[in-house]
Design an enzyme around this catalytic site. Structure first.
Site, short mmCIF file in Angstrom:
data_model
loop_
_atom_site.label_atom_id
_atom_site.label_comp_id
_atom_site.label_asym_id
_atom_site.label_seq_id
_atom_site.Cartn_x
_atom_site.Cartn_y
_atom_site.Cartn_z
N ASP A 183 3.18 -7.96 0.05
CA ASP A 183 3.47 -7.18 1.25
C ASP A 183 4.98 -7.17 1.51
O ASP A 183 5.57 -8.20 1.81
CB ASP A 183 2.73 -7.78 2.44
CG ASP A 183 2.66 -6.86 3.64
OD1 ASP A 183 3.55 -6.00 3.78
OD2 ASP A 183 1.71 -6.99 4.43
N SER A 200 -2.36 -4.78 10.73
CA SER A 200 -0.93 -4.61 10.99
C SER A 200 -0.65 -4.68 12.51
O SER A 200 -0.95 -5.69 13.13
CB SER A 200 -0.45 -3.30 10.35
OG SER A 200 0.96 -3.22 10.33
N HIS A 223 1.07 -4.03 1.54
CA HIS A 223 0.63 -3.95 2.94
C HIS A 223 -0.60 -3.07 3.11
O HIS A 223 -1.54 -3.44 3.82
CB HIS A 223 1.79 -3.41 3.79
CG HIS A 223 1.53 -3.47 5.25
ND1 HIS A 223 1.48 -4.65 5.96
CD2 HIS A 223 1.32 -2.48 6.17
CE1 HIS A 223 1.24 -4.40 7.24
NE2 HIS A 223 1.14 -3.10 7.39
#
Length: 250
Positions: free
Chosen positions: A203, A83, A230
């Site tokens: 996601d 991320s 995610h």
């Protein structure tokens, strides 16, 4: 430049791998299941980002991550980023090409798209208002696929939300601000190391189109897409671990 202090853990021995976690996460939360697998054949260095409101920039955070790796015996290393950590990893590879030897980027972005930015803005608003319950709900809605969330029994969902609200990591607000500001679009073409980019089909925080943009911009990068949302280390840990380990086995 802001002086950034990181808390670092080291495991294993061998060629070095540095870990870069996501916003509002941490090394144990994001990589706890992966570390022992990597540490069988590698020196694994994981640094938690500051747990206070220290203002963060990509340059300062990338430099601090590299400095921690070198201080712990790694002259050269690969970086596994998740991320927000993917943008830190990309910036580190561009600023320190003599150190970084490879990248694995999961659930990342070059510049977060409109939906992602709106999600992060809601997170910031909830944190600023001290509304941890709202923050926990945003995390659940954006961080996980709809299939995963809808499969959680109601009584367990309430418990998960309560635990999330009670355990918002320190430094989350500063990290969310960096997620909002991070932009490595101009860096991508300057990454010269072997790179694997992993996106998740479900996601809802960082749409896989963001990961595909990363892969398309990095010369020679490979792209893989995994099912789930995610927070891949909770939804699809085994598939993710296998993809990462395969990269380092090549």
């Amino acid at each position: 430049m802001t002086n950034i202090s990181l808390r670092t853990q080291v495991s294993g021995s061998g060629p070095a791998i540095v870990l870069a976690h996501g916003g509002g996460g941490g090394i144990d939360a994001n990589f706890g299941g992966l570390i022992p697998l990597l540490a069988e054949d590698h020196l694994v260095i994981g640094s938690d980002f500051p747990d206070d409101d220290t203002p963060l920039t990509l340059d300062a955070l990338a430099d601090a991550l590299v400095a921690e790796a070198v201080a712990n015996g790694a002259e050269t290393f690969s970086i596994v980023g998740f991320s927000l950590g993917t943008t830190v990893a990309v910036r580190a590879a561009v600023r320190h090409p003599e150190r970084v030897r490879g990248l694995v980027l999961t659930g990342g972005f070059a510049r977060l798209d409109n939906r992602g930015l709106m999600n992060v803005a809601l997170w910031q608003r909830a944190l600023a208002a001290g509304d941890r319950e709202a923050f926990a709900r945003y995390v659940m809605l954006a961080g996980f696929s709809k299939e995963f969330v809808n499969a959680i029994p109601a009584e367990q969902l309430s418990e998960i939300l309560a635990q999330t609200a009670a355990n918002v990591p320190g430094g989350t607000a500063a990290q969310a601000a960096l997620v909002e500001a991070a932009d490595v679009r101009d860096d991508l073409a300057h990454v010269t190391v072997p790179t694997l980019v992993i996106g998740m089909t479900g996601d809802l925080l960082s749409d896989p189109a963001n990961a595909r943009e990363q892969a398309a911009g990095i010369p020679g990068a490979r792209y893989r897409e995994l099912p789930g949302g995610h927070v891949v280390m909770i939804e699809q840990p085994e598939l993710w671990y296998a993809a990462v380990l395969e990269f380092f086995a090549d």
